[in-house]
Motif scaffolding. Structure first.
Motif, PDB file in Angstrom:
ATOM      1  N   ALA A  32      -5.656  -0.044  -5.499  1.00  0.00           N
ATOM      2  CA  ALA A  32      -5.313  -1.356  -6.062  1.00  0.00           C
ATOM      3  C   ALA A  32      -3.837  -1.331  -6.446  1.00  0.00           C
ATOM      4  O   ALA A  32      -3.391  -0.414  -7.133  1.00  0.00           O
ATOM      5  CB  ALA A  32      -6.172  -1.639  -7.283  1.00  0.00           C
ATOM      6  N   ARG A  33      -3.077  -2.311  -5.949  1.00  0.00           N
ATOM      7  CA  ARG A  33      -1.639  -2.356  -6.227  1.00  0.00           C
ATOM      8  C   ARG A  33      -1.223  -3.791  -6.558  1.00  0.00           C
ATOM      9  O   ARG A  33      -1.799  -4.750  -6.028  1.00  0.00           O
ATOM     10  CB  ARG A  33      -0.840  -1.896  -4.991  1.00  0.00           C
ATOM     11  CG  ARG A  33      -1.077  -0.450  -4.579  1.00  0.00           C
ATOM     12  CD  ARG A  33      -0.437   0.520  -5.579  1.00  0.00           C
ATOM     13  NE  ARG A  33      -0.573   1.908  -5.141  1.00  0.00           N
ATOM     14  CZ  ARG A  33      -1.500   2.758  -5.619  1.00  0.00           C
ATOM     15  NH1 ARG A  33      -2.380   2.362  -6.533  1.00  0.00           N
ATOM     16  NH2 ARG A  33      -1.525   4.002  -5.183  1.00  0.00           N
ATOM     17  N   ASN A  34      -0.215  -3.903  -7.403  1.00  0.00           N
ATOM     18  CA  ASN A  34       0.344  -5.220  -7.714  1.00  0.00           C
ATOM     19  C   ASN A  34       1.863  -5.171  -7.581  1.00  0.00           C
ATOM     20  O   ASN A  34       2.478  -4.118  -7.792  1.00  0.00           O
ATOM     21  CB  ASN A  34      -0.060  -5.648  -9.125  1.00  0.00           C
ATOM     22  CG  ASN A  34      -1.536  -6.034  -9.194  1.00  0.00           C
ATOM     23  OD1 ASN A  34      -1.918  -7.148  -8.846  1.00  0.00           O
ATOM     24  ND2 ASN A  34      -2.374  -5.075  -9.587  1.00  0.00           N
ATOM     25  N   ASP A 120      -6.481  -7.808  -7.099  1.00  0.00           N
ATOM     26  CA  ASP A 120      -5.075  -7.447  -7.280  1.00  0.00           C
ATOM     27  C   ASP A 120      -4.281  -8.009  -6.098  1.00  0.00           C
ATOM     28  O   ASP A 120      -4.858  -8.453  -5.103  1.00  0.00           O
ATOM     29  CB  ASP A 120      -4.963  -5.913  -7.342  1.00  0.00           C
ATOM     30  CG  ASP A 120      -5.697  -5.361  -8.557  1.00  0.00           C
ATOM     31  OD1 ASP A 120      -5.254  -5.621  -9.688  1.00  0.00           O
ATOM     32  OD2 ASP A 120      -6.749  -4.689  -8.365  1.00  0.00           O
ATOM     33  N   ARG A 123      -5.040  -4.707  -1.981  1.00  0.00           N
ATOM     34  CA  ARG A 123      -6.088  -3.689  -1.972  1.00  0.00           C
ATOM     35  C   ARG A 123      -5.974  -3.013  -0.614  1.00  0.00           C
ATOM     36  O   ARG A 123      -6.183  -3.652   0.426  1.00  0.00           O
ATOM     37  CB  ARG A 123      -7.482  -4.332  -2.122  1.00  0.00           C
ATOM     38  CG  ARG A 123      -7.795  -4.858  -3.522  1.00  0.00           C
ATOM     39  CD  ARG A 123      -8.229  -3.731  -4.424  1.00  0.00           C
ATOM     40  NE  ARG A 123      -8.438  -4.110  -5.808  1.00  0.00           N
ATOM     41  CZ  ARG A 123      -9.644  -4.258  -6.379  1.00  0.00           C
ATOM     42  NH1 ARG A 123     -10.743  -4.126  -5.663  1.00  0.00           N
ATOM     43  NH2 ARG A 123      -9.742  -4.534  -7.655  1.00  0.00           N
ATOM     44  N   TYR A 161      -0.249   2.987 -12.165  1.00  0.00           N
ATOM     45  CA  TYR A 161      -0.256   1.667 -11.522  1.00  0.00           C
ATOM     46  C   TYR A 161      -1.030   0.689 -12.393  1.00  0.00           C
ATOM     47  O   TYR A 161      -2.101   1.016 -12.913  1.00  0.00           O
ATOM     48  CB  TYR A 161      -0.878   1.766 -10.124  1.00  0.00           C
ATOM     49  CG  TYR A 161      -0.005   2.538  -9.160  1.00  0.00           C
ATOM     50  CD1 TYR A 161       1.144   1.951  -8.620  1.00  0.00           C
ATOM     51  CD2 TYR A 161      -0.302   3.852  -8.817  1.00  0.00           C
ATOM     52  CE1 TYR A 161       1.967   2.670  -7.756  1.00  0.00           C
ATOM     53  CE2 TYR A 161       0.510   4.569  -7.949  1.00  0.00           C
ATOM     54  CZ  TYR A 161       1.653   3.974  -7.420  1.00  0.00           C
ATOM     55  OH  TYR A 161       2.464   4.678  -6.587  1.00  0.00           O
ATOM     56  N   THR A 163      -3.121  -2.754 -13.026  1.00  0.00           N
ATOM     57  CA  THR A 163      -4.086  -3.554 -12.247  1.00  0.00           C
ATOM     58  C   THR A 163      -4.727  -4.608 -13.129  1.00  0.00           C
ATOM     59  O   THR A 163      -4.698  -4.507 -14.360  1.00  0.00           O
ATOM     60  CB  THR A 163      -5.214  -2.646 -11.691  1.00  0.00           C
ATOM     61  OG1 THR A 163      -5.823  -1.984 -12.800  1.00  0.00           O
ATOM     62  CG2 THR A 163      -4.685  -1.633 -10.696  1.00  0.00           C
ATOM     63  N   ASN A 168      -9.226  -0.002 -13.285  1.00  0.00           N
ATOM     64  CA  ASN A 168      -8.478   0.490 -12.122  1.00  0.00           C
ATOM     65  C   ASN A 168      -7.094   1.033 -12.469  1.00  0.00           C
ATOM     66  O   ASN A 168      -6.428   1.629 -11.616  1.00  0.00           O
ATOM     67  CB  ASN A 168      -8.323  -0.634 -11.096  1.00  0.00           C
ATOM     68  CG  ASN A 168      -9.632  -0.951 -10.405  1.00  0.00           C
ATOM     69  OD1 ASN A 168     -10.341  -0.039  -9.987  1.00  0.00           O
ATOM     70  ND2 ASN A 168      -9.961  -2.226 -10.315  1.00  0.00           N
ATOM     71  N   GLY A 172      -5.394   3.515  -9.533  1.00  0.00           N
ATOM     72  CA  GLY A 172      -5.864   2.353  -8.767  1.00  0.00           C
ATOM     73  C   GLY A 172      -6.769   2.766  -7.611  1.00  0.00           C
ATOM     74  O   GLY A 172      -7.012   1.992  -6.683  1.00  0.00           O
TER      75      GLY A 172
END
Lengths: 355, 355
Positions: A32-34, A120, A123, A161, A163, A168, A172
């Motif tokens: 999971a990244r933003n 997010d 993904r 990270y 999220t 997460n 993530g």
């Protein structure tokens, strides 16, 4: 690449050739990244959402891996196509039936999917046949680095990270392994697995993730909240338990085979016979029968059938796949007829190694 | 002729070629006769019984029909062989497992069996494929006359033929027709048949006569006590009702076929698939599956299978037949395996017209 192209293949992760493929269907890792400087989607307005999708799409396609990927915008996609991607495990159910601008970038072999504007901003999912968590992690880690060259990730030096859902935060990362455990289900010993797994903070889910039923005797085992743990530790934790479950399932299969060979053979052959004969069959019965047949094939009881064919059928007999096959919307009862016909043709077709 | 010879054939009455054979399995007429000047068996001592058997055996074999018949003495016959004759409908259960000297004379095509020392001194049975009560009656009447040339029957000018059980006094005749009524059972309309039939003083029984279950959706319809009626009247009474039941079953089949073709086809094909696949199968499930398959064949839903093969399987899968086939005593669970193997081989064998 378009979806019609996808329809004529199945993902590499279903080939049944990975390590321990008699029991482990697939290994999956998602990150999971933003993007830094953008509101989380839970707080973004439609305009921000739309800008974000465009930007991320560009960045993804512009990255090192980008030229091999196909991007699909989900907002404009018919529901049946979105369901089709869910059935192939390429996007989540939430992503398929969520709202607003969102999309997914897919690799040709279906080993990689990058969802844009899911829960997010990104993904990133890697999928491999059999027990290959390390390989999958190495691949996905590389993709993550390539994307990071283009996208400034929301990252906190202490927490890692960032999220939308706190569970997460950190790596993530969710690693999961899809297991086929018919013998443990048949003998009622699956409960022992649940207990053992929950003790070491792992979760058990059904075929299509959170909240879904374990149809076809499939179970996904994955890590729980990751905060405070490294990627290495998370993967290590799952890797330590999976071989024991594999061994448990295999021992129970062998015991069944030694002590009740006729009974197991009867079950497997009847299930195979039913799949080859039925003119009307619903999804649930299909899964149950395929599960028994799959174990039969792995025990050498059905020599003329390849496990690859069975793995395929689990996916290709799902509602959206059947409707895309027929190029029309089908009611539930029409699907049950189409499904039976499709299965029959597939199992009687010599190219699948069947007589 | 010995029993091993019989094992490799089935009776003419199972050939499935008689009139209305899609619904009427067979027509049967039996006559109860006693020799004048001898005690009824209910009162005979062992010596009388023994003398009677010898005498009747001689007379039968000495009669016009005698040279074509084979005589089997049941007292010395192993139980499995006696059960074998019951399963082929050549002797009654009571005759098989009764006591003392007794026997049966059989014709090569199994259309005629003459039981000696059953309940009465003689029970003369004629069996024919499909609806052929008249033909059967003519044949059996001729046999009766030939025997009467040799044996002085117990006959009373007012009451007619004298028999042990008063219900048989008069003509000593029971006519019965074996019907296959799966559609009426499936739709719950079989009760209507029972009601209609009981009103005109006919009885409904299962596959193996009095007190047996109607497995495989088979029903025997036969006359009740005959005193005061002529042979002609008895046969006339049954003949008047059978065509209506045939029509009823056929109408319901057609309605099912028109309105629920897929459902019926699914049922029939699944049952056929199960029979071709099972590795363990008990007698009851076999009968149920064969019944559905038989209807499917008659509705043209299973083109590669002959009704003759299905008719055969109803008999050849019975316990004694399986044990004679294997030439050894088999436990119930061993029989279930042998039965499944036998059915599979028979249904996969091209000589039966199956693919």
């Amino acid at each position: 690449m378009d979806l019609d192209h996808l329809q004529n293949q199945i993902g590499e992760w279903l080939c049944g050739l990975g390590p321990e493929a008699d029991i482990v269907i697939s290994s999956r890792i998602r990150l999971a990244r933003n993007a830094a400087g953008f509101a989380f989607l839970s707080r973004a307005n439609p305009k921000e959402r739309s800008n974000l999708e465009k930007l991320l799409r560009e960045k993804i396609l512009d990255s090192e891996i980008g030229k091999t990927l196909s991007y699909f915008s989900l907002a404009e996609m018919p529901p049946v196509d979105r369901q089709f991607l869910v059935e192939r495990h390429l996007i989540s159910r939430e992503h398929a039936f969520g709202k607003g601008p969102r999309g997914v970038a897919l690799s040709p072999q279906e080993n990689l999917s990058i969802m844009v504007n899911e829960e997010d901003h990104l993904r990133i999912q890697g999928l491999r046949s059999g027990l290959q968590l390390r390989t999958t992690w190495n691949e996905i880690n590389r993709v993550d680095s390539w994307l990071e060259e283009k996208i400034d990730y929301a990252y906190h030096p202490q927490f890692g990270y960032l999220t939308v859902c706190p569970t997460n935060v950190g790596t993530g990362l969710r690693a999961s392994v899809m297991l086929h455990l018919p013998a443990l289900v048949m003998t009622g010993q699956i409960e022992k697995v649940f207990q053992a797994v929950s003790k070491i903070n792992l979760a058990v889910r059904g075929l299509y993730g959170e909240g879904t039923k374990a149809s076809g005797d499939f179970y996904q085992i994955s890590n729980q909240p990751t905060l405070g743990k490294s990627e290495e530790e998370i993967i290590q934790n799952i890797e330590s338990v999976i071989p024991q479950i594999i061994k448990f399932e295999r021992t129970v299969r062998e015991t069944l085979f030694d002590n009740k060979r006729e009974v197991i053979e009867d079950k497997a052959c009847r299930a195979y016979g039913m799949l080859k004969s039925a003119r009307i069959i619903n999804s649930e019965e299909t899964m149950d029968l395929l599960s028994v047949v799959r174990m039969g094939v792995n025990l050498g009881l059905i020599p003329d059938l390849k496990v690859h064919t069975i793995n395929e059928l689990f996916i290709l007999t799902q509602p959206a796949h059947l409707q895309k096959l027929e190029r029309t919307e089908l009611s539930s009862s029409e699907r049950d007829i189409t499904r039976a016909t499709f299965i029959r043709n597939r199992l009687h077709n010599p190219r699948n190694g069947n007589s």
